[in-house]
Design a protein around this motif. Structure first.
Motif, PDB file in Angstrom:
ATOM      1  N   ILE A 212       2.585  13.684  -6.173  1.00 51.37           N
ATOM      2  CA  ILE A 212       1.183  13.242  -6.116  1.00 51.37           C
ATOM      3  C   ILE A 212       1.120  11.796  -5.617  1.00 51.37           C
ATOM      4  O   ILE A 212       0.802  10.868  -6.356  1.00 51.37           O
ATOM      5  CB  ILE A 212       0.489  13.503  -7.467  1.00 51.37           C
ATOM      6  CG1 ILE A 212       0.776  14.962  -7.877  1.00 51.37           C
ATOM      7  CG2 ILE A 212      -1.017  13.276  -7.354  1.00 51.37           C
ATOM      8  CD1 ILE A 212       0.288  15.340  -9.238  1.00 51.37           C
ATOM      9  N   GLN A 213       1.440  11.623  -4.352  1.00 50.00           N
ATOM     10  CA  GLN A 213       1.522  10.301  -3.710  1.00 50.00           C
ATOM     11  C   GLN A 213       0.254   9.483  -3.921  1.00 50.00           C
ATOM     12  O   GLN A 213      -0.847  10.015  -3.824  1.00 50.00           O
ATOM     13  CB  GLN A 213       1.717  10.471  -2.198  1.00 50.00           C
ATOM     14  CG  GLN A 213       3.159  10.491  -1.756  1.00 50.00           C
ATOM     15  CD  GLN A 213       3.282  10.640  -0.242  1.00 50.00           C
ATOM     16  OE1 GLN A 213       2.751   9.851   0.519  1.00 50.00           O
ATOM     17  NE2 GLN A 213       3.993  11.664   0.177  1.00 50.00           N
ATOM     18  N   GLY A 214       0.448   8.192  -4.146  1.00 53.66           N
ATOM     19  CA  GLY A 214      -0.697   7.295  -4.314  1.00 53.66           C
ATOM     20  C   GLY A 214      -1.115   7.167  -5.768  1.00 53.66           C
ATOM     21  O   GLY A 214      -2.027   6.400  -6.085  1.00 53.66           O
TER      22      GLY A 214
ATOM     23  N   THR B   4       0.832  -1.208   0.000  1.00 53.05           N
ATOM     24  CA  THR B   4       0.000   0.000   0.000  1.00 53.05           C
ATOM     25  C   THR B   4       0.862   1.252   0.000  1.00 53.05           C
ATOM     26  O   THR B   4       2.008   1.216   0.459  1.00 53.05           O
ATOM     27  CB  THR B   4      -0.938   0.001   1.234  1.00 53.05           C
ATOM     28  OG1 THR B   4      -1.689   1.212   1.255  1.00 53.05           O
ATOM     29  CG2 THR B   4      -0.170  -0.117   2.538  1.00 53.05           C
ATOM     30  N   SER B   5       0.301   2.357  -0.509  1.00 51.31           N
ATOM     31  CA  SER B   5       0.952   3.653  -0.321  1.00 51.31           C
ATOM     32  C   SER B   5       0.454   4.261   0.993  1.00 51.31           C
ATOM     33  O   SER B   5       0.822   5.360   1.360  1.00 51.31           O
ATOM     34  CB  SER B   5       0.633   4.587  -1.492  1.00 51.31           C
ATOM     35  OG  SER B   5      -0.730   4.958  -1.450  1.00 51.31           O
ATOM     36  N   GLY B   6      -0.412   3.522   1.675  1.00 46.00           N
ATOM     37  CA  GLY B   6      -0.921   3.972   2.971  1.00 46.00           C
ATOM     38  C   GLY B   6      -2.433   4.020   3.001  1.00 46.00           C
ATOM     39  O   GLY B   6      -3.055   3.579   3.955  1.00 46.00           O
TER      40      GLY B   6
ATOM     41  N   ALA C 256      -9.966  12.645 -12.749  1.00 45.30           N
ATOM     42  CA  ALA C 256      -9.353  11.971 -11.598  1.00 45.30           C
ATOM     43  C   ALA C 256      -7.937  11.481 -11.906  1.00 45.30           C
ATOM     44  O   ALA C 256      -7.645  11.026 -13.018  1.00 45.30           O
ATOM     45  CB  ALA C 256     -10.216  10.782 -11.156  1.00 45.30           C
ATOM     46  N   ALA C 257      -7.090  11.568 -10.874  1.00 41.77           N
ATOM     47  CA  ALA C 257      -5.737  11.010 -10.941  1.00 41.77           C
ATOM     48  C   ALA C 257      -5.828   9.483 -10.865  1.00 41.77           C
ATOM     49  O   ALA C 257      -6.838   8.931 -10.416  1.00 41.77           O
ATOM     50  CB  ALA C 257      -4.891  11.552  -9.798  1.00 41.77           C
ATOM     51  N   VAL C 258      -4.754   8.809 -11.289  1.00 45.67           N
ATOM     52  CA  VAL C 258      -4.783   7.356 -11.474  1.00 45.67           C
ATOM     53  C   VAL C 258      -3.645   6.676 -10.701  1.00 45.67           C
ATOM     54  O   VAL C 258      -2.472   6.929 -10.966  1.00 45.67           O
ATOM     55  CB  VAL C 258      -4.649   7.036 -12.987  1.00 45.67           C
ATOM     56  CG1 VAL C 258      -4.498   5.550 -13.219  1.00 45.67           C
ATOM     57  CG2 VAL C 258      -5.862   7.576 -13.746  1.00 45.67           C
ATOM     58  N   GLY C 259      -4.041   5.844  -9.731  1.00 44.84           N
ATOM     59  CA  GLY C 259      -3.068   4.974  -9.063  1.00 44.84           C
ATOM     60  C   GLY C 259      -3.225   3.596  -9.662  1.00 44.84           C
ATOM     61  O   GLY C 259      -2.612   3.261 -10.676  1.00 44.84           O
ATOM     62  N   THR C 260      -4.124   2.782  -9.080  1.00 43.32           N
ATOM     63  CA  THR C 260      -4.495   1.525  -9.735  1.00 43.32           C
ATOM     64  C   THR C 260      -5.404   1.798 -10.925  1.00 43.32           C
ATOM     65  O   THR C 260      -5.591   0.942 -11.777  1.00 43.32           O
ATOM     66  CB  THR C 260      -5.263   0.604  -8.766  1.00 43.32           C
ATOM     67  OG1 THR C 260      -6.503   1.244  -8.424  1.00 43.32           O
ATOM     68  CG2 THR C 260      -4.469   0.330  -7.509  1.00 43.32           C
ATOM     69  N   GLY C 261      -6.042   2.985 -10.926  1.00 45.72           N
ATOM     70  CA  GLY C 261      -7.001   3.336 -11.969  1.00 45.72           C
ATOM     71  C   GLY C 261      -8.425   2.937 -11.614  1.00 45.72           C
ATOM     72  O   GLY C 261      -9.364   3.208 -12.368  1.00 45.72           O
TER      73      GLY C 261
HETATM   74  C1  PLP Z   1      -3.935   9.804  -2.237  1.00 45.78           C
HETATM   75  C2  PLP Z   1      -4.435   8.942  -3.335  1.00 45.78           C
HETATM   76  N1  PLP Z   1      -5.040   9.517  -4.380  1.00 45.78           N
HETATM   77  C3  PLP Z   1      -5.489   8.790  -5.428  1.00 45.78           C
HETATM   78  C4  PLP Z   1      -5.332   7.415  -5.459  1.00 45.78           C
HETATM   79  C5  PLP Z   1      -5.752   6.671  -6.713  1.00 45.78           C
HETATM   80  O1  PLP Z   1      -6.767   5.773  -6.558  1.00 45.78           O
HETATM   81  P1  PLP Z   1      -6.928   4.525  -7.527  1.00 45.78           P
HETATM   82  O2  PLP Z   1      -6.008   3.454  -7.017  1.00 45.78           O
HETATM   83  O3  PLP Z   1      -8.356   4.150  -7.420  1.00 45.78           O
HETATM   84  O4  PLP Z   1      -6.518   4.939  -8.909  1.00 45.78           O
HETATM   85  C6  PLP Z   1      -4.717   6.777  -4.386  1.00 45.78           C
HETATM   86  C7  PLP Z   1      -4.525   5.329  -4.377  1.00 45.78           C
HETATM   87  O5  PLP Z   1      -3.940   4.751  -3.493  1.00 45.78           O
HETATM   88  C8  PLP Z   1      -4.254   7.547  -3.292  1.00 45.78           C
HETATM   89  O6  PLP Z   1      -3.632   6.986  -2.249  1.00 45.78           O
END
Ligand code: PLP
Length: 308
Positions: free
Chosen positions: A228-230, A69-71, A181-186
């Motif tokens: 832009i953490q996560g 996890t990023s937290g 929206a920003a994309v981590g896992t998407g």
């Molecule tokens: C702070 C933050 N913003 C945005 C996201 C992105 O979310 P998703 O994984 O649904 O793309 C995450 C995911 O961990 C996050 O920690």
């Protein structure tokens, strides 16, 4: 109304108009995910993945849950694990803010910090994430736990397709011109985009990427480190569906810093960097003239600023 547990507090967040911060053209609305019990949008994915795994027997009562996890996903999992009675073990890149590890430990999780490969404190790269994921997979094998695997879990996207997206559609009466929206896992971007495009195929869906780290825009990654953490780990996420993205909007670290302060001071909402990047990008899209003068752009306030 009495909620049966913390799990029932996950979902149904308010949609707030950022009318002080953004005065037009159009209107900027933001989904207040930082209000969820784990403090972020990831609570929804955690709930959806764990309830599905419990229902089909992949997660046995009392068995350990393991994840990288990023937290934020860790906090969501910790909330759900506490309520369902599972021990939680998370691996996390040491580059994520220490406030996250403190919150996770406070919620009863075992936190294993993994040294960074090529990032810096506060700037976590794809390589850093891969090192933490490898550690989580090893632990899952050694301890025989349920490995959550948020980057590949279909339930994470479904959580947003069947809760976040429909909530926004209900809250706006369906008057939505753009989703940003920003994309981590998407999972957040894609799940909501699926719901919105099936309600109205003309909805413009824009991903947010840091300048210099824009694989979704098809650019070579020149600057894997960003604030832009996560989100934005320098590669296209494994289950990414490019057909859901109409465009990618770039945000600089300076903009993320500036907008984080503006959202706090002008709206009274203390949120994290991805939330700030989202609001900055949504304001730019509304101001670009691509949407009509009365357009409504919806974005997401992903997490609380207390995590940084
Ligand atoms: C702070 C933050 N913003 C945005 C996201 C992105 O979310 P998703 O994984 O649904 O793309 C995450 C995911 O961990 C996050 O920690």
């Amino acid at each position: 109304m009495i909620s049966a547990s913390s799990i029932d507090l996950i979902g149904n967040t308010p949609l707030v108009a950022l009318d002080r911060l953004y005065r037009g053209p159009g209107r900027l609305l933001a989904k207040a995910e930082f209000l969820l019990p784990g403090g972020s949008v990831k609570d929804r994915a955690a709930k959806s993945i764990l309830l599905a795994a419990r229902a089909d027997g992949r997660l046995k009562p009392g068995a350990p849950v393991i994840e990288m996890t990023s937290g934020n996903m860790g906090a969501g999992l910790a909330v759900v694990c506490a309520a369902l009675g599972h021990p939680l073990v998370v691996t996390m890149s040491a580059g994520n803010s220490p406030a996250r590890a403190r919150m996770l430990e406070g919620l009863g999780a075992e936190v294993i910090l993994v040294p960074q490969v090529d990032g810096a404190p506060g700037q976590v790269t794809g390589q850093d994430i891969r090192a933490a994921a490898e550690m989580a997979e090893t632990l899952a094998r050694e301890r025989g736990g349920f490995y959550v695997d948020q980057f590949n879990a279909a339930e994470a996207v479904q959580a947003h397709e069947f809760t976040t997206g429909p909530e926004i559609i209900r809250q706006t009466g369906g008057k939505i011109d753009a989703w940003v929206a920003a994309v981590g896992t998407g999972s957040t971007f894609m799940g909501v985009a699926r719901a919105m495009k099936s309600a109205n195929p003309a909805t413009v869906c824009a991903a947010v990427e840091p300048l210099g780290c824009r694989p979704l825009a098809g650019e070579v990654v020149a600057k894997p480190r960003h604030l832009i953490q996560g989100t934005s780990y320098g590669a296209v996420p494994p289950h990414w569906n490019p057909r859901l993205m109409d465009l990618s909007l770039a945000v600089t670290d300076e903009d993320a810093e500036l907008w984080r302060r503006k959202i706090a001071k002008e709206e009274g909402l203390y949120v994290g960097y991805s939330a700030a990047a989202n609001v900055c990008a949504a304001a730019a899209l509304l101001g670009s003239g691509r949407l009509g003068p009365d357009a409504v752009a919806v974005t997401v306030l992903c997490d609380t600023g207390l995590k940084y």
